[in-house]
Design an enzyme around this catalytic site. Structure first.
Site, mmCIF file in Angstrom:
data_model
loop_
_atom_site.group_PDB
_atom_site.id
_atom_site.type_symbol
_atom_site.label_atom_id
_atom_site.label_comp_id
_atom_site.label_asym_id
_atom_site.label_seq_id
_atom_site.Cartn_x
_atom_site.Cartn_y
_atom_site.Cartn_z
ATOM 1 C CG ASP A 2 -1.756 1.175 1.394
ATOM 2 O OD1 ASP A 2 -2.211 1.701 0.374
ATOM 3 O OD2 ASP A 2 -1.978 1.597 2.543
ATOM 4 C CG ASP A 55 -1.494 7.700 0.920
ATOM 5 O OD1 ASP A 55 -0.487 7.770 0.212
ATOM 6 O OD2 ASP A 55 -2.548 8.310 0.666
#
Length: 276
Positions: free
Chosen positions: A19, A21
């Site tokens: 991922d 953020d």
């Protein structure tokens, strides 16, 4: 979907899915770009403040599916009509200054470790691809998948072609496995958000990073490892700068994501663990 093809004589190919953020960078990529978009007149001060408030709410309480969809609808409406070339130029001019200080040292080291082991590194993010693609390039990732916004006559139409969020991330991982021969049972996934549970469930080695409250509970129930990344460092000090072409690459909703209204897909990282 076809099963991944691998040679019996060779070790299974593994991939590491990350991922973005709050997993690779210590912030929301959407919120980070709200200032240059404000300076260029693409968003108003009110929209920028609304983005900051939305990020705070997501950080404190997470986001359910309904809230996520409302945020996505808002950001789609906000960026409708934006000139794609202008957005690309803004991202190109500000990317290093904005993202460089936000990269977790731990994430950079983990990515390097996977590459050293011969694993493909893939960034999966609900943030827009014009933001995610150059960041992935800077990190030395093999490839990336991000949210894509429809473009008509050089401008964003307000429609989303592909929303890289939730179940769609898991589907993207499966599709990449089929296309590139990854053995998902041998692969890895790293995320901070409970919305990425479907992704964690399709790999043999799931890891949670700075998990949100819900994901932390799930990790405890399922025995998933919990990693803590808390040391943002300069990316330039660790990874060679990309070519101008690589930085300029990217089209899609990342711009709208960058708009700073951070839908959960983008902001998911903070929202519930926060998003691309």
């Amino acid at each position: 979907m076809a099963e991944p093809i691998s040679s019996p004589a060779s070790a299974p190919r593994a991939a590491a899915f990350f991922d973005l953020d709050k997993t690779i960078i210590a912030s929301s990529s959407a919120l980070a770009f709200s200032k240059p978009l404000l300076r260029q007149g693409l968003i108003s001060r009110r929209a920028a403040l609304k983005s900051a408030y939305a990020q705070l709410v997501f950080s404190l309480s997470g986001a359910d599916e309904d809230r996520t969809e409302r945020m996505r609808a808002e950001i789609s409406a906000l960026c409708t009509g934006w000139d794609v070339a202008q957005v690309r130029a803004i991202v190109n001019e500000t990317l290093h200054d904005i993202v460089d200080p936000l990269v977790y040292a731990e994430a950079a080291e983990l990515i390097a470790s996977h590459k050293a082991q011969g694993h493909d590194v893939i960034v999966l993010s609900a943030a827009g691809e014009e933001v995610v693609t150059p960041i992935a390039e800077m990190l030395g990732a093999t490839r990336s998948v991000a949210t894509r916004m429809e473009i008509v006559d050089g401008r964003y139409s307000g429609q989303v072609d592909f929303y890289c969020y939730g179940e769609q991330k898991a589907s993207a991982a499966k599709q990449l496995a089929a296309e590139h021969g990854y053995e998902l049972t041998e692969s890895f996934a790293y995320t901070d958000s409970s919305t990425d549970v479907p992704l964690l469930e399709v790999v043999g080695n799931p890891f949670t990073v700075n998990p949100d409250r819900i994901l932390r509970r799930i990790a405890a129930e399922r025995g998933w490892p919990v990693l803590t990344f808390d040391n943002p460092v300069s990316l330039r000090s660790r990874i060679p700068a990309p070519s101008p072409t690589a930085v300029a690459v990217g089209v899609g909703i990342g711009a709208m994501a960058a708009a700073g209204v951070t839908w959960y897909g983008l902001a998911r990282r903070k929202r519930g663990g926060d998003t691309a």
